[in-house]
Write a protein that holds these residues in place. Structure first.
Motif, PDB file in Angstrom:
ATOM      1  N   LEU A 143       0.827  -1.203   0.000  1.00  0.00           N
ATOM      2  CA  LEU A 143       0.000   0.000   0.000  1.00  0.00           C
ATOM      3  C   LEU A 143       0.867   1.262   0.000  1.00  0.00           C
ATOM      4  O   LEU A 143       0.523   2.261  -0.642  1.00  0.00           O
ATOM      5  CB  LEU A 143      -0.912  -0.016   1.232  1.00  0.00           C
ATOM      6  CG  LEU A 143      -2.201   0.817   1.171  1.00  0.00           C
ATOM      7  CD1 LEU A 143      -3.024   0.451  -0.049  1.00  0.00           C
ATOM      8  CD2 LEU A 143      -3.012   0.600   2.438  1.00  0.00           C
ATOM      9  N   LEU A 144       2.014   1.213   0.695  1.00  0.00           N
ATOM     10  CA  LEU A 144       2.917   2.363   0.701  1.00  0.00           C
ATOM     11  C   LEU A 144       3.457   2.653  -0.687  1.00  0.00           C
ATOM     12  O   LEU A 144       3.588   3.819  -1.099  1.00  0.00           O
ATOM     13  CB  LEU A 144       4.074   2.113   1.681  1.00  0.00           C
ATOM     14  CG  LEU A 144       3.715   1.998   3.162  1.00  0.00           C
ATOM     15  CD1 LEU A 144       4.964   1.780   4.003  1.00  0.00           C
ATOM     16  CD2 LEU A 144       2.969   3.236   3.647  1.00  0.00           C
ATOM     17  N   PHE A 145       3.790   1.602  -1.442  1.00  0.00           N
ATOM     18  CA  PHE A 145       4.288   1.798  -2.806  1.00  0.00           C
ATOM     19  C   PHE A 145       3.179   2.328  -3.716  1.00  0.00           C
ATOM     20  O   PHE A 145       3.426   3.168  -4.591  1.00  0.00           O
ATOM     21  CB  PHE A 145       4.852   0.495  -3.364  1.00  0.00           C
ATOM     22  CG  PHE A 145       6.272   0.234  -2.950  1.00  0.00           C
ATOM     23  CD1 PHE A 145       7.320   0.928  -3.520  1.00  0.00           C
ATOM     24  CD2 PHE A 145       6.564  -0.693  -1.966  1.00  0.00           C
ATOM     25  CE1 PHE A 145       8.632   0.700  -3.147  1.00  0.00           C
ATOM     26  CE2 PHE A 145       7.865  -0.932  -1.570  1.00  0.00           C
ATOM     27  CZ  PHE A 145       8.899  -0.229  -2.163  1.00  0.00           C
ATOM     28  N   LEU A 146       1.966   1.831  -3.532  1.00  0.00           N
ATOM     29  CA  LEU A 146       0.839   2.307  -4.340  1.00  0.00           C
ATOM     30  C   LEU A 146       0.568   3.783  -4.051  1.00  0.00           C
ATOM     31  O   LEU A 146       0.335   4.580  -4.968  1.00  0.00           O
ATOM     32  CB  LEU A 146      -0.402   1.475  -4.041  1.00  0.00           C
ATOM     33  CG  LEU A 146      -1.635   1.785  -4.901  1.00  0.00           C
ATOM     34  CD1 LEU A 146      -1.440   1.273  -6.312  1.00  0.00           C
ATOM     35  CD2 LEU A 146      -2.895   1.172  -4.294  1.00  0.00           C
ATOM     36  N   ILE A 147       0.609   4.157  -2.770  1.00  0.00           N
ATOM     37  CA  ILE A 147       0.407   5.558  -2.383  1.00  0.00           C
ATOM     38  C   ILE A 147       1.492   6.435  -3.013  1.00  0.00           C
ATOM     39  O   ILE A 147       1.218   7.549  -3.485  1.00  0.00           O
ATOM     40  CB  ILE A 147       0.421   5.689  -0.848  1.00  0.00           C
ATOM     41  CG1 ILE A 147      -0.815   5.020  -0.245  1.00  0.00           C
ATOM     42  CG2 ILE A 147       0.492   7.147  -0.424  1.00  0.00           C
ATOM     43  CD1 ILE A 147      -0.763   4.899   1.265  1.00  0.00           C
ATOM     44  N   ALA A 148       2.725   5.927  -3.033  1.00  0.00           N
ATOM     45  CA  ALA A 148       3.827   6.687  -3.628  1.00  0.00           C
ATOM     46  C   ALA A 148       3.551   6.995  -5.096  1.00  0.00           C
ATOM     47  O   ALA A 148       3.768   8.118  -5.564  1.00  0.00           O
ATOM     48  CB  ALA A 148       5.133   5.916  -3.474  1.00  0.00           C
ATOM     49  N   ALA A 149       3.064   6.000  -5.829  1.00  0.00           N
ATOM     50  CA  ALA A 149       2.775   6.194  -7.248  1.00  0.00           C
ATOM     51  C   ALA A 149       1.587   7.130  -7.451  1.00  0.00           C
ATOM     52  O   ALA A 149       1.623   8.038  -8.297  1.00  0.00           O
ATOM     53  CB  ALA A 149       2.512   4.847  -7.913  1.00  0.00           C
ATOM     54  N   ILE A 211       6.828  -9.932  -1.364  1.00  0.00           N
ATOM     55  CA  ILE A 211       7.632  -8.812  -1.840  1.00  0.00           C
ATOM     56  C   ILE A 211       8.491  -9.306  -3.003  1.00  0.00           C
ATOM     57  O   ILE A 211       9.364 -10.154  -2.836  1.00  0.00           O
ATOM     58  CB  ILE A 211       8.538  -8.245  -0.725  1.00  0.00           C
ATOM     59  CG1 ILE A 211       7.703  -7.935   0.515  1.00  0.00           C
ATOM     60  CG2 ILE A 211       9.271  -7.019  -1.219  1.00  0.00           C
ATOM     61  CD1 ILE A 211       6.618  -6.927   0.301  1.00  0.00           C
ATOM     62  N   ASP A 212       8.218  -8.766  -4.185  1.00  0.00           N
ATOM     63  CA  ASP A 212       8.920  -9.153  -5.406  1.00  0.00           C
ATOM     64  C   ASP A 212       9.661  -7.924  -5.919  1.00  0.00           C
ATOM     65  O   ASP A 212       9.067  -6.853  -6.076  1.00  0.00           O
ATOM     66  CB  ASP A 212       7.914  -9.649  -6.447  1.00  0.00           C
ATOM     67  CG  ASP A 212       8.584 -10.325  -7.630  1.00  0.00           C
ATOM     68  OD1 ASP A 212       9.569  -9.763  -8.135  1.00  0.00           O
ATOM     69  OD2 ASP A 212       8.114 -11.400  -8.058  1.00  0.00           O
ATOM     70  N   THR A 213      10.959  -8.064  -6.171  1.00  0.00           N
ATOM     71  CA  THR A 213      11.748  -6.913  -6.627  1.00  0.00           C
ATOM     72  C   THR A 213      11.216  -6.345  -7.937  1.00  0.00           C
ATOM     73  O   THR A 213      11.372  -5.149  -8.192  1.00  0.00           O
ATOM     74  CB  THR A 213      13.223  -7.303  -6.788  1.00  0.00           C
ATOM     75  OG1 THR A 213      13.321  -8.457  -7.662  1.00  0.00           O
ATOM     76  CG2 THR A 213      13.847  -7.651  -5.445  1.00  0.00           C
ATOM     77  N   ARG A 214      10.590  -7.167  -8.764  1.00  0.00           N
ATOM     78  CA  ARG A 214      10.026  -6.659 -10.020  1.00  0.00           C
ATOM     79  C   ARG A 214       8.871  -5.705  -9.752  1.00  0.00           C
ATOM     80  O   ARG A 214       8.722  -4.688 -10.441  1.00  0.00           O
ATOM     81  CB  ARG A 214       9.559  -7.831 -10.884  1.00  0.00           C
ATOM     82  CG  ARG A 214      10.688  -8.712 -11.389  1.00  0.00           C
ATOM     83  CD  ARG A 214      10.179  -9.966 -12.035  1.00  0.00           C
ATOM     84  NE  ARG A 214       9.471 -10.819 -11.080  1.00  0.00           N
ATOM     85  CZ  ARG A 214       8.975 -12.020 -11.376  1.00  0.00           C
ATOM     86  NH1 ARG A 214       9.118 -12.497 -12.598  1.00  0.00           N
ATOM     87  NH2 ARG A 214       8.365 -12.732 -10.456  1.00  0.00           N
ATOM     88  N   ASP A 215       8.055  -6.007  -8.749  1.00  0.00           N
ATOM     89  CA  ASP A 215       6.948  -5.119  -8.397  1.00  0.00           C
ATOM     90  C   ASP A 215       7.473  -3.816  -7.792  1.00  0.00           C
ATOM     91  O   ASP A 215       6.948  -2.727  -8.076  1.00  0.00           O
ATOM     92  CB  ASP A 215       6.010  -5.805  -7.405  1.00  0.00           C
ATOM     93  CG  ASP A 215       5.383  -7.062  -7.986  1.00  0.00           C
ATOM     94  OD1 ASP A 215       5.072  -7.068  -9.186  1.00  0.00           O
ATOM     95  OD2 ASP A 215       5.226  -8.041  -7.231  1.00  0.00           O
ATOM     96  N   ILE A 216       8.518  -3.911  -6.970  1.00  0.00           N
ATOM     97  CA  ILE A 216       9.101  -2.706  -6.376  1.00  0.00           C
ATOM     98  C   ILE A 216       9.690  -1.817  -7.464  1.00  0.00           C
ATOM     99  O   ILE A 216       9.499  -0.585  -7.463  1.00  0.00           O
ATOM    100  CB  ILE A 216      10.171  -3.094  -5.336  1.00  0.00           C
ATOM    101  CG1 ILE A 216       9.523  -3.821  -4.153  1.00  0.00           C
ATOM    102  CG2 ILE A 216      10.930  -1.860  -4.858  1.00  0.00           C
ATOM    103  CD1 ILE A 216      10.506  -4.347  -3.135  1.00  0.00           C
ATOM    104  N   LEU A 217      10.413  -2.416  -8.413  1.00  0.00           N
ATOM    105  CA  LEU A 217      10.976  -1.644  -9.522  1.00  0.00           C
ATOM    106  C   LEU A 217       9.879  -0.970 -10.334  1.00  0.00           C
ATOM    107  O   LEU A 217      10.035   0.173 -10.794  1.00  0.00           O
ATOM    108  CB  LEU A 217      11.811  -2.559 -10.424  1.00  0.00           C
ATOM    109  CG  LEU A 217      13.206  -2.936  -9.927  1.00  0.00           C
ATOM    110  CD1 LEU A 217      13.843  -3.957 -10.869  1.00  0.00           C
ATOM    111  CD2 LEU A 217      14.091  -1.700  -9.820  1.00  0.00           C
ATOM    112  N   TYR A 218       8.762  -1.665 -10.500  1.00  0.00           N
ATOM    113  CA  TYR A 218       7.657  -1.088 -11.261  1.00  0.00           C
ATOM    114  C   TYR A 218       7.150   0.183 -10.582  1.00  0.00           C
ATOM    115  O   TYR A 218       7.019   1.240 -11.225  1.00  0.00           O
ATOM    116  CB  TYR A 218       6.518  -2.099 -11.395  1.00  0.00           C
ATOM    117  CG  TYR A 218       5.249  -1.484 -11.945  1.00  0.00           C
ATOM    118  CD1 TYR A 218       5.082  -1.302 -13.314  1.00  0.00           C
ATOM    119  CD2 TYR A 218       4.240  -1.036 -11.088  1.00  0.00           C
ATOM    120  CE1 TYR A 218       3.938  -0.711 -13.820  1.00  0.00           C
ATOM    121  CE2 TYR A 218       3.088  -0.448 -11.582  1.00  0.00           C
ATOM    122  CZ  TYR A 218       2.941  -0.284 -12.948  1.00  0.00           C
ATOM    123  OH  TYR A 218       1.814   0.321 -13.439  1.00  0.00           O
TER     124      TYR A 218
END
Length: 793
Positions: A143-149, A211-218
């Motif tokens: 959710l934190l990554f989604l909020i960032a985007a 937690i997948d590094t590909r999703d984080i990179l996206y």
């Protein structure tokens, strides 16, 4: 930059609009999650799982975050303060980052009260604390990554207009498009690659606790892309704009790397039971699919009981994992009863294919109703199709326990189905004939069960007398032999051939009665006799480390016998206690017996293990309330009317099935051989053997329409674990243990305490709706107090 960040936070909370935005966010979450009926209602789900929140939050944030960011630059432009801001000793990038971080931290503050939901789930768990914190942490991380985007998109949209409403609408559109729009395009163009451009797929992966590094990179690439676009929108110098245009290459490279980093990515399953980490055997099976595998799942519908919705969600998530590992895996969920006009025809068609429906009870608003479901999947590959059961039943299990067991076995069930489609058979099994073993019709169901995995053929020992050498040579072509309830004495020559088969590394499964009981006499006259059997195998098994005793095992935990009372049309069938049909399990966690249903025996004998240098594992044993009875003995149906002497049932754990592993000594070592065989061995290669002290474990009943399912009781509809146990045994003996290891995977289902919910539902609803608003109000009062105090001085 940090001064700008502080200014943004102060400005936001100095306005009533700031509290209104956060208050609406908390109120919507509280109402949808705790009050309103629907897919997002947590108490109605029955599971101590925050998935409904993490599913709903992205949709609410589509509106909340643009409401927070819409004034970031549009307001500065409107009031002419943007030029003043550019005069500060800050670069355009620093200004954008400062604004961005200010908005980001505001959203995090709005997110903090939702931790109350997690505490509530902790308190309502059954038992208290039955919550997967690893999965919950991973979901918040996503959710934190989604909020960032979302925040980066909102900040960019605020540079496009001096009107905050326009900025809000543009941001909502862009957030919606990036979250769900690419899914729609993927459906239109039937392209899985297009869906990778959207946030939904990447967020769902992280929100499960993976937690997948590909999703984080996206998410990093999307965030950085819109941050740079924002800088470009503010830059007026051509040279600076050109520099930042080159800067756009970085997020694009990150985005491409997230798509094509298959050999370098790292994946961390934060769930406590590693439920989203596929077993290596499953991955190996999936890798064998080199053309499309189509899987139709019939668990589709909106009005399922909460337990079945959980199974539905777990099935979907697992199949998504399969599809990630191999793009040839394609699946769809189908509701066979969606169209009333074709519902009956669809149900009949599925039933004709062996996909029997299941009735479940649904409790809603104090009323109980029934719901018919088809808990099956059909997998097709290269014009072959197999049916995959998704529900695993257990004797006496509640619906919740049944679903928990089914989720435990879900990966096994799907992997097992795909194995039948993708694996080529290699190993051979011989079904021994010639010593009056069970006829084919009585072992038909088990033979049909193992045929998809192995080559199966009958093998007679009658030729031993004529040409023992040739018989042994032919027998050694098989990897396993099965002796299903032999009733005729084995000659010394036959035993010697079987012994040498074992010495050369052959595996064997023996289902042998230590006591003979003629059941036809019991049914016809109401009585029969239990007599010791003599198959001339006592020394045979003794040398290998086990002895079948000519006794009967009587167990209070057993299957009842069904007897008719009355005559003609007045006849009634009733169940009576019958202690000669033990229902047994194992306390051992060996892969052969782990997570299987009770196994039914019938007039079983007891086993003893001997102190020889061979590994011995008791696979099945009687209950703590059992006893041993000697033979000869009269067995009379009048026993059902007699109360058992409970004082006699004090023997616990009588061995009924044993696994022997190691290097065996020949039965004929230091003895005169009954015949001459080439390459005689006195010590075996490492091998395995299973001895079961009852032949009826493998026997299926025969009805009007032919052989019935092994372990099926037509009187109560129960299906015992005989078939599972024997299939696991065969797999283990043939060292095909991959599927067994998948079966032994432990998954924990976080159930809620339904009684506690029924008693305290209103309290927790009010707590989760009102308390976050109260906390927000208190924060506002404290913030306003210190702000006034600061400026007053």
């Amino acid at each position: 930059m940090f001064a700008l960040l502080k200014k943004e936070i102060h400005t936001f909370f100095a306005s009533v609009i700031g509290y209104l935005v956060i208050g609406v966010f908390l109120l919507l979450n509280g109402l949808f999650l705790w009050f309103f009926k629907g897919d997002y209602n947590i108490p109605d789900s029955g599971f101590a799982d925050a998935t409904p929140f993490f599913t709903l939050a992205p949709l609410i944030f589509i509106f909340l975050i643009p409401a927070v960011t819409m004034r970031s630059f549009s307001d500065e432009k409107k009031h002419g303060t943007l030029e003043l801001l550019f005069t500060k000793p800050l670069s355009k990038f620093s200004i954008v980052v400062g604004k961005y971080l200010g908005a980001y931290f505001l959203i995090l503050i709005a997110l903090l009260p939702t931790l109350l939901y997690i505490y509530t789930l902790y308190a309502l768990g059954n038992p208290v604390g039955n919550l997967d914190f690893g999965s919950t942490f991973g979901s918040y991380f996503g959710l934190l990554f989604l909020i960032a985007a979302y925040t980066a998109i909102g900040i960019y949209a605020s540079t496009l207009s001096t009107n905050q409403i326009v900025a809000f609408i543009v941001a909502v559109f862009l957030c919606f498009f990036f979250y769900l729009g690419f899914n729609g395009l993927a459906d239109v163009f039937s392209s899985h690659t297009i869906s990778k451009l959207g946030m939904d797929m990447h967020y769902k992966s992280i929100s499960r606790g993976v937690i997948d590094t590909r999703d984080i990179l996206y998410f990093l690439s999307i965030t950085l892309f819109f941050v740079i676009l924002t800088v470009l929108a503010l830059e007026r110098s051509k040279a600076a704009r050109k520099k930042w245009m080159y800067g756009l290459a970085l997020p694009l490279v990150l985005l491409l790397f997230s798509f094509y980093s298959g050999a370098f990515y790292q994946r961390f399953d934060l769930t406590s039971d590693k439920r989203y980490t596929l077993h290596p055997v499953t991955e190996s099976i999936l890798s064998q699919a080199n053309s499309p595998v189509l899987i139709d799942v019939f668990l589709e519908g909106d009005d399922f009981p909460s337990e079945i919705r959980k199974l539905q969600a777990e099935t979907r998530q697992l199949l998504e994992e399969f599809a990630v590992k191999n793009s040839h895996i394609r699946f769809q969920f189908i509701n066979p009863t969606a169209d009333e006009a074709t519902s009956d025809r669809n149900m009949q068609s599925l039933a004709n294919r062996g996909l029997t429906p299941m009735q479940l009870s649904v409790k809603e608003s104090g009323k109980t109703s029934t719901k018919v479901i088809f808990p099956w999947a059909l997998a097709s590959y290269n014009e072959e199709t197999v049916a995959i059961p998704l529900i695993k039943t257990h004797i006496g299990a509640t619906q919740s326990e049944m679903v928990s067991s089914s989720v435990q076995q879900l990966e096994y069930a799907l992997a097992d189905g795909l194995t039948k489609l993708l694996n080529e058979k290699q190993k051979k099994i011989a079904i021994l004939r010639g010593n009056k073993e069970l006829e084919n019709i009585y072992i038909a169901d088990f033979i049909n069960t193992i045929k998809p995995y192995y080559f199966v053929a009958p093998f007679t020992l009658d030729s031993v007398a004529a040409n023992a050498e040739s018989t042994l040579r032919q027998l050694r072509e098989f990897d396993l032999i099965i002796a299903a309830k032999p009733t005729e004495i084995f000659t010394e020559e036959e035993k010697y051939v079987l012994d040498q088969y074992t010495m050369h590394g052959g595996k064997s499964l023996w289902l042998v009665d230590g006591v003979s009981v003629v059941k036809d006499s019991l049914q016809a006259t109401g009585k029969t006799y239990a007599l010791p059997t003599d198959l001339n195998l006592t020394d045979f098994f003794f040398k290998y480390g086990v002895r079948i005793n000519p006794v009967l095992v009587s167990d209070l935990y057993s299957e009842p016998i069904v007897l008719a009372t009355g005559t003609g049309s007045n006849a009634q069938f009733n169940e009576y206690p019958w202690f000669y049909a033990p229902l047994v399990k194992s306390k051992d966690h060996h892969p052969v017996v782990k997570n299987i249903n009770l196994v039914k025996f019938d007039f079983a004998s007891a086993l003893d293990t001997l102190k020889i240098d061979v590994s011995k594992t008791i696979l099945l044993e009687s209950s703590p309330r059992s006893k041993i009875e000697g033979v000869p003995k009269e067995i009379n149906l009048n026993m059902v009317n007699q109360k058992p002497n409970l004082a006699g049932y004090t023997t616990s754990g009588i061995p009924l099935a044993v696994l022997l592993e190691g290097e065996f000594t020949s039965v004929y070592n230091n003895r005169i051989k009954p015949l001459d065989l080439e390459d005689n061995k006195n010590s075996s290669l490492p091998t395995k053997m299973v001895v079961i002290a009852n032949g009826d474990v493998i026997k299926n009943e025969v009805g009007r329409n032919g052989p019935e399912e092994l372990g099926f009781n037509k009187w109560n509809g129960e299906v015992y674990g005989n078939k599972e146990f024997l299939l696991n045994t065969v797999n283990y003996l043939l060292e095909d243990t991959g599927l067994i290891n998948i079966r032994s995977k432990e998954l924990r289902i976080p159930f809620m305490n339904l009684e506690k919910i029924a008693q305290e539902k209103t309290k927790w609803q009010l707590v989760n709706v009102l308390l976050p608003l109260v906390l927000l109000a208190l924060f506002g009062i404290v913030f306003s107090y210190f702000r006034k105090k600061r400026y007053a001085t």
